[in-house]
Design a protein around this motif. Structure first.
Motif, PDB file in Angstrom:
ATOM      1  N   GLY A  76       0.816  -1.210   0.000  1.00 57.68           N
ATOM      2  CA  GLY A  76       0.000   0.000   0.000  1.00 57.68           C
ATOM      3  C   GLY A  76       0.844   1.251   0.000  1.00 57.68           C
ATOM      4  O   GLY A  76       2.071   1.209  -0.055  1.00 57.68           O
ATOM      5  N   ASP A  77       0.161   2.383   0.083  1.00 58.43           N
ATOM      6  CA  ASP A  77       0.835   3.672   0.123  1.00 58.43           C
ATOM      7  C   ASP A  77       1.484   3.874   1.478  1.00 58.43           C
ATOM      8  O   ASP A  77       0.887   3.579   2.522  1.00 58.43           O
ATOM      9  N   GLY A  78       2.720   4.390   1.460  1.00 58.40           N
ATOM     10  CA  GLY A  78       3.415   4.736   2.687  1.00 58.40           C
ATOM     11  C   GLY A  78       2.997   6.113   3.170  1.00 58.40           C
ATOM     12  O   GLY A  78       2.168   6.783   2.548  1.00 58.40           O
ATOM     13  N   LEU A  79       3.596   6.546   4.274  1.00 56.48           N
ATOM     14  CA  LEU A  79       3.252   7.856   4.842  1.00 56.48           C
ATOM     15  C   LEU A  79       3.845   9.002   4.039  1.00 56.48           C
ATOM     16  O   LEU A  79       3.226  10.056   3.918  1.00 56.48           O
ATOM     17  N   ALA A  80       5.049   8.797   3.487  1.00 57.32           N
ATOM     18  CA  ALA A  80       5.664   9.851   2.670  1.00 57.32           C
ATOM     19  C   ALA A  80       5.030   9.836   1.280  1.00 57.32           C
ATOM     20  O   ALA A  80       4.707   8.777   0.733  1.00 57.32           O
ATOM     21  N   VAL A  98       4.731   0.689   0.701  1.00 56.97           N
ATOM     22  CA  VAL A  98       5.151  -0.221   1.764  1.00 56.97           C
ATOM     23  C   VAL A  98       4.574  -1.612   1.528  1.00 56.97           C
ATOM     24  O   VAL A  98       3.570  -1.789   0.830  1.00 56.97           O
ATOM     25  N   ILE A  99       5.243  -2.590   2.133  1.00 56.60           N
ATOM     26  CA  ILE A  99       4.805  -3.977   2.100  1.00 56.60           C
ATOM     27  C   ILE A  99       4.761  -4.471   3.542  1.00 56.60           C
ATOM     28  O   ILE A  99       5.557  -4.018   4.375  1.00 56.60           O
ATOM     29  N   GLY A 100       3.830  -5.350   3.848  1.00 58.73           N
ATOM     30  CA  GLY A 100       3.721  -5.912   5.191  1.00 58.73           C
ATOM     31  C   GLY A 100       3.697  -7.423   5.152  1.00 58.73           C
ATOM     32  O   GLY A 100       3.025  -8.021   4.313  1.00 58.73           O
ATOM     33  N   ILE A 101       4.458  -8.029   6.047  1.00 59.78           N
ATOM     34  CA  ILE A 101       4.531  -9.488   6.150  1.00 59.78           C
ATOM     35  C   ILE A 101       4.589  -9.859   7.627  1.00 59.78           C
ATOM     36  O   ILE A 101       5.342  -9.254   8.396  1.00 59.78           O
TER      37      ILE A 101
END
Length: 180
Positions: A130-134, A139-142
């Motif tokens: 998804g979209d990161g904060l900047a 970003v990716i999450g695992i």
């Protein structure tokens, strides 16, 4: 077995964001309770290939960053009979393969603790991309989990049986930022 479909999947190299990642562990104490802790300093990368199975992961964890919420216990864990943080400044993981496992994935790799390297398999769940904060960042999450035997890595070999369990459960929640 075919790999699960990952919405928004893209190839690239992702740097682990230590601030938004968690490496934790649990071990049985005196056979009746569990002690929990975490490592605060992690670095590494995830490389997503054309196929998920072509991807790879490397991570390094600073042994001195262990935190169980008790300073005396942390000092003991960093000592020679446990992690020996003075001699072994880090734990490391390098993947050797990734494969579909039902709706999730198994990440095979080599874990090094106290200079001892053993094969481990992480049961991994893909959290998403998804979209990161900047602005413009991705970003990716695992999340992943595994169990190891501390005796396989020569951790606390002199601790009497029954004081500390041999099985250590390790849980990871990793967020990584796509390199530009």
């Amino acid at each position: 077995m075919s790999a699960p479909t990952i919405p928004g999947y893209i190839t690239g190299t992702w740097d682990i964001d230590a601030t938004h990642s968690n490496i934790s562990f649990t071990v049985r104490h005196l056979g009746v309770s569990k002690v929990r802790g975490r490592f605060d300093e992690v670095s590494g990368s995830i490389t997503t290939g054309e196929r998920v199975e072509d991807s790879s992961v490397t991570a390094t964890i600073a042994t001195a960053s262990v935190d169980t919420g008790n300073a005396d216990r942390d000092t003991h864990i960093k000592a020679e009979d446990f992690l020996n943080a003075e001699k072994h400044e880090s734990l490391s993981f390098t993947s050797t393969g990734i494969r579909a496992d039902g709706e999730d994935y198994a990440i095979d790799g080599e874990l090094t603790v106290r200079g001892v390297t053993k094969p481990v398999t992480l049961a991994a769940e893909f959290g998403g991309i998804g979209d990161g904060l900047a602005e413009g960042s991705t970003v990716i999450g695992i999340s992943a989990r595994t169990e190891i035997k501390r005796s396989d890595f020569e951790v606390a070999a002199n601790v009497p049986t029954g004081v500390l369990g041999d099985k250590i459960t390790i849980e990871l929640d990793i967020e990584a930022l796509l390199r530009k």
